[in-house]
Design a protein around this motif. Structure first.
Motif, PDB file in Angstrom:
ATOM      1  N   THR A  88       5.684 -23.131  17.135  1.00  0.00           N
ATOM      2  CA  THR A  88       6.618 -22.673  16.086  1.00  0.00           C
ATOM      3  C   THR A  88       7.173 -21.282  16.370  1.00  0.00           C
ATOM      4  OG1 THR A  88       4.827 -21.716  14.753  1.00  0.00           O
ATOM      5  CG2 THR A  88       5.389 -24.026  14.364  1.00  0.00           C
ATOM      6  N   ASP A  89       7.105 -20.840  17.619  1.00  0.00           N
ATOM      7  CA  ASP A  89       7.544 -19.477  17.915  1.00  0.00           C
ATOM      8  C   ASP A  89       9.061 -19.314  17.869  1.00  0.00           C
ATOM      9  OD1 ASP A  89       7.875 -21.076  20.096  1.00  0.00           O
ATOM     10  OD2 ASP A  89       7.123 -19.649  21.572  1.00  0.00           O
ATOM     11  N   GLY A  90       9.809 -20.431  17.905  1.00  0.00           N
ATOM     12  CA  GLY A  90      11.263 -20.346  17.814  1.00  0.00           C
ATOM     13  C   GLY A  90      11.711 -19.974  16.405  1.00  0.00           C
ATOM     14  N   GLN A  91      12.735 -19.141  16.299  1.00  0.00           N
ATOM     15  CA  GLN A  91      13.189 -18.645  14.997  1.00  0.00           C
ATOM     16  C   GLN A  91      13.736 -19.764  14.118  1.00  0.00           C
ATOM     17  OE1 GLN A  91      12.678 -15.444  13.990  1.00  0.00           O
ATOM     18  NE2 GLN A  91      13.247 -16.262  11.986  1.00  0.00           N
ATOM     19  N   ARG A  92      14.496 -20.699  14.717  1.00  0.00           N
ATOM     20  CA  ARG A  92      15.053 -21.803  13.927  1.00  0.00           C
ATOM     21  C   ARG A  92      13.955 -22.633  13.288  1.00  0.00           C
ATOM     22  NH1 ARG A  92      18.853 -25.905  16.549  1.00  0.00           N
ATOM     23  NH2 ARG A  92      17.158 -25.953  18.057  1.00  0.00           N
ATOM     24  N   ILE A  93      12.924 -22.964  14.082  1.00  0.00           N
ATOM     25  CA  ILE A  93      11.824 -23.773  13.562  1.00  0.00           C
ATOM     26  C   ILE A  93      11.089 -23.024  12.460  1.00  0.00           C
ATOM     27  CG2 ILE A  93       9.598 -24.823  14.137  1.00  0.00           C
ATOM     28  CD1 ILE A  93      10.683 -25.464  16.891  1.00  0.00           C
ATOM     29  N   MET A  94      10.848 -21.746  12.674  1.00  0.00           N
ATOM     30  CA  MET A  94      10.117 -20.955  11.692  1.00  0.00           C
ATOM     31  C   MET A  94      10.915 -20.835  10.397  1.00  0.00           C
ATOM     32  SD  MET A  94       7.191 -19.656  11.419  1.00  0.00           S
ATOM     33  CE  MET A  94       6.272 -18.608  10.305  1.00  0.00           C
ATOM     34  N   ASP A  95      12.214 -20.641  10.500  1.00  0.00           N
ATOM     35  CA  ASP A  95      13.052 -20.552   9.303  1.00  0.00           C
ATOM     36  C   ASP A  95      13.026 -21.855   8.517  1.00  0.00           C
ATOM     37  OD1 ASP A  95      13.723 -17.964   9.902  1.00  0.00           O
ATOM     38  OD2 ASP A  95      15.657 -18.442  10.798  1.00  0.00           O
ATOM     39  N   SER A  96      13.070 -22.992   9.235  1.00  0.00           N
ATOM     40  CA  SER A  96      13.034 -24.285   8.574  1.00  0.00           C
ATOM     41  C   SER A  96      11.693 -24.502   7.880  1.00  0.00           C
ATOM     42  CB  SER A  96      13.281 -25.406   9.593  1.00  0.00           C
ATOM     43  OG  SER A  96      13.331 -26.667   8.964  1.00  0.00           O
ATOM     44  N   LEU A  97      10.595 -24.087   8.525  1.00  0.00           N
ATOM     45  CA  LEU A  97       9.269 -24.209   7.926  1.00  0.00           C
ATOM     46  C   LEU A  97       9.152 -23.347   6.662  1.00  0.00           C
ATOM     47  CD1 LEU A  97       6.991 -24.183  11.109  1.00  0.00           C
ATOM     48  CD2 LEU A  97       7.382 -26.110   9.568  1.00  0.00           C
ATOM     49  N   ILE A 154      13.549 -26.261  25.911  1.00  0.00           N
ATOM     50  CA  ILE A 154      14.666 -26.214  24.959  1.00  0.00           C
ATOM     51  C   ILE A 154      14.831 -27.571  24.283  1.00  0.00           C
ATOM     52  CG2 ILE A 154      17.156 -25.933  24.714  1.00  0.00           C
ATOM     53  CD1 ILE A 154      17.074 -23.872  26.935  1.00  0.00           C
ATOM     54  N   SER A 155      14.788 -28.652  25.076  1.00  0.00           N
ATOM     55  CA  SER A 155      14.930 -29.994  24.531  1.00  0.00           C
ATOM     56  C   SER A 155      13.781 -30.317  23.580  1.00  0.00           C
ATOM     57  CB  SER A 155      14.963 -31.018  25.673  1.00  0.00           C
ATOM     58  OG  SER A 155      15.012 -32.334  25.163  1.00  0.00           O
ATOM     59  N   ILE A 156      12.579 -29.911  23.944  1.00  0.00           N
ATOM     60  CA  ILE A 156      11.412 -30.147  23.092  1.00  0.00           C
ATOM     61  C   ILE A 156      11.563 -29.402  21.768  1.00  0.00           C
ATOM     62  CG2 ILE A 156       8.921 -29.783  22.853  1.00  0.00           C
ATOM     63  CD1 ILE A 156       8.721 -30.139  25.900  1.00  0.00           C
ATOM     64  N   ASN A 157      11.957 -28.136  21.843  1.00  0.00           N
ATOM     65  CA  ASN A 157      12.131 -27.334  20.627  1.00  0.00           C
ATOM     66  C   ASN A 157      13.242 -27.892  19.739  1.00  0.00           C
ATOM     67  OD1 ASN A 157      10.088 -25.651  21.441  1.00  0.00           O
ATOM     68  ND2 ASN A 157      11.423 -24.016  22.164  1.00  0.00           N
ATOM     69  N   ASP A 158      14.336 -28.355  20.361  1.00  0.00           N
ATOM     70  CA  ASP A 158      15.441 -28.937  19.584  1.00  0.00           C
ATOM     71  C   ASP A 158      14.969 -30.178  18.824  1.00  0.00           C
ATOM     72  OD1 ASP A 158      17.200 -27.006  20.381  1.00  0.00           O
ATOM     73  OD2 ASP A 158      18.152 -28.217  21.950  1.00  0.00           O
ATOM     74  N   LYS A 159      14.169 -31.008  19.483  1.00  0.00           N
ATOM     75  CA  LYS A 159      13.676 -32.215  18.829  1.00  0.00           C
ATOM     76  C   LYS A 159      12.716 -31.860  17.693  1.00  0.00           C
ATOM     77  CE  LYS A 159      12.995 -36.533  18.020  1.00  0.00           C
ATOM     78  NZ  LYS A 159      14.063 -37.344  17.377  1.00  0.00           N
ATOM     79  N   MET A 160      11.830 -30.902  17.929  1.00  0.00           N
ATOM     80  CA  MET A 160      10.896 -30.490  16.885  1.00  0.00           C
ATOM     81  C   MET A 160      11.651 -29.924  15.677  1.00  0.00           C
ATOM     82  SD  MET A 160       7.999 -31.469  17.783  1.00  0.00           S
ATOM     83  CE  MET A 160       7.222 -30.773  16.334  1.00  0.00           C
ATOM     84  N   ASN A 191      -4.044 -18.104  11.365  1.00  0.00           N
ATOM     85  CA  ASN A 191      -3.445 -17.122  12.259  1.00  0.00           C
ATOM     86  C   ASN A 191      -2.245 -16.480  11.555  1.00  0.00           C
ATOM     87  OD1 ASN A 191      -1.267 -18.996  12.508  1.00  0.00           O
ATOM     88  ND2 ASN A 191      -2.341 -20.022  14.167  1.00  0.00           N
ATOM     89  N   GLU A 192      -1.502 -15.683  12.286  1.00  0.00           N
ATOM     90  CA  GLU A 192      -0.376 -14.966  11.694  1.00  0.00           C
ATOM     91  C   GLU A 192       0.671 -15.918  11.134  1.00  0.00           C
ATOM     92  OE1 GLU A 192       3.013 -11.636  13.000  1.00  0.00           O
ATOM     93  OE2 GLU A 192       1.414 -12.208  14.398  1.00  0.00           O
ATOM     94  N   THR A 193       0.912 -17.018  11.836  1.00  0.00           N
ATOM     95  CA  THR A 193       1.910 -17.985  11.388  1.00  0.00           C
ATOM     96  C   THR A 193       1.505 -18.645  10.074  1.00  0.00           C
ATOM     97  OG1 THR A 193       2.559 -18.458  13.683  1.00  0.00           O
ATOM     98  CG2 THR A 193       3.173 -20.073  12.005  1.00  0.00           C
ATOM     99  N   THR A 194       0.261 -19.095   9.980  1.00  0.00           N
ATOM    100  CA  THR A 194      -0.193 -19.738   8.750  1.00  0.00           C
ATOM    101  C   THR A 194      -0.204 -18.756   7.581  1.00  0.00           C
ATOM    102  OG1 THR A 194      -2.514 -19.326   9.329  1.00  0.00           O
ATOM    103  CG2 THR A 194      -1.570 -21.439   9.989  1.00  0.00           C
ATOM    104  N   THR A 195      -0.514 -17.489   7.878  1.00  0.00           N
ATOM    105  CA  THR A 195      -0.507 -16.467   6.825  1.00  0.00           C
ATOM    106  C   THR A 195       0.896 -16.286   6.256  1.00  0.00           C
ATOM    107  OG1 THR A 195      -2.370 -15.307   7.853  1.00  0.00           O
ATOM    108  CG2 THR A 195      -1.022 -14.064   6.283  1.00  0.00           C
ATOM    109  N   LYS A 196       1.888 -16.241   7.135  1.00  0.00           N
ATOM    110  CA  LYS A 196       3.273 -16.086   6.694  1.00  0.00           C
ATOM    111  C   LYS A 196       3.732 -17.289   5.874  1.00  0.00           C
ATOM    112  CE  LYS A 196       4.809 -13.175  10.560  1.00  0.00           C
ATOM    113  NZ  LYS A 196       5.698 -13.104  11.760  1.00  0.00           N
TER     114      LYS A 196
END
Length: 201
Positions: free
Chosen positions: A100-109, A74-80, A126-131
């Motif tokens: 980048t599997d967290g929704q907040r990070i993905m939305d920001s990206l 959680i702390s790592i994801n919050d910092k990222m 991969n699927e993430t880069t395609t999106k």
């Protein structure tokens, strides 16, 4: 920063020698009684200095704005998320963006991609880069050598760029270093590596 830590560790190791001697010879009263008081006093002074230096190093690491210790996913994801969400152009060098599997990070990206402020260099699509590509991100797939270091540059190609690079001490404990000085060699090396990967992609 890294050099400072190395110097501190060497000093602590040297100053810790008297402590070892005390533990090894703690029962050898006769031995210590033969040592002039000035030398035993000096030994205890060095022991105290080693303890103070250890606390100072821990204090500096904890309160240094350029170093963040993240414990737990959680702390790592919050910092990222806080890094990605900073204003400015963002360049990410990663293997597959698995973090980048967290929704907040993905939305920001996605928001960065829509504004044209996101460049990603990965080893494979991969699927993430395609999106993210569909949202406007610049996705570059590099071939050949895979960088062992994964990092993020904020303010990419700008005058005030900042480098964030993580050292994983364990899967759930990361130390993230920030390099932001204009003449910082680590920052410039990261920018050079990105340029090389861009030409190879």
């Amino acid at each position: 920063m890294q050099r400072t830590f190395q110097v501190n560790n060497i000093l602590i190791a040297l100053l810790g020698l008297p402590t070892m001697a005390v533990f090894i010879y703690e029962d050898s009263v006769e031995l210590f009684s033969k040592i002039p008081p000035i030398f035993t006093g000096l030994a205890w002074l060095l022991v105290c200095a080693a303890i103070i230096l250890s606390f100072w190093q821990a204090f500096s690491l904890f309160f240094n704005g350029d170093v963040t210790v993240c414990k737990g996913q959680i702390s790592i994801n919050d910092k990222m998320y806080s890094i990605i969400d900073e204003p400015g152009n963002t360049c990410i060098v990663s293997r597959n963006l698995s973090w980048t599997d967290g929704q907040r990070i993905m939305d920001s990206l996605k928001q960065k991609a829509k504004s044209g402020d996101l460049t990603i260099l990965v080893n494979e699509d991969n699927e993430t880069t395609t999106k993210l590509r569909a949202q406007g991100a610049k996705i570059l797939v590099y071939n050949g050598a895979i960088p062992k270091c994964r990092f993020t540059i904020k303010g990419y190609k700008g005058a005030n760029s900042r480098l964030y690079i993580a050292k994983a001490n364990s899967p759930d404990r990361h130390v993230i270093f920030r390099h932001s000085e204009k003449d910082d060699v680590t920052l410039r090396l990261a920018e050079d590596l990105v340029h090389i990967l861009e030409t190879k992609a």
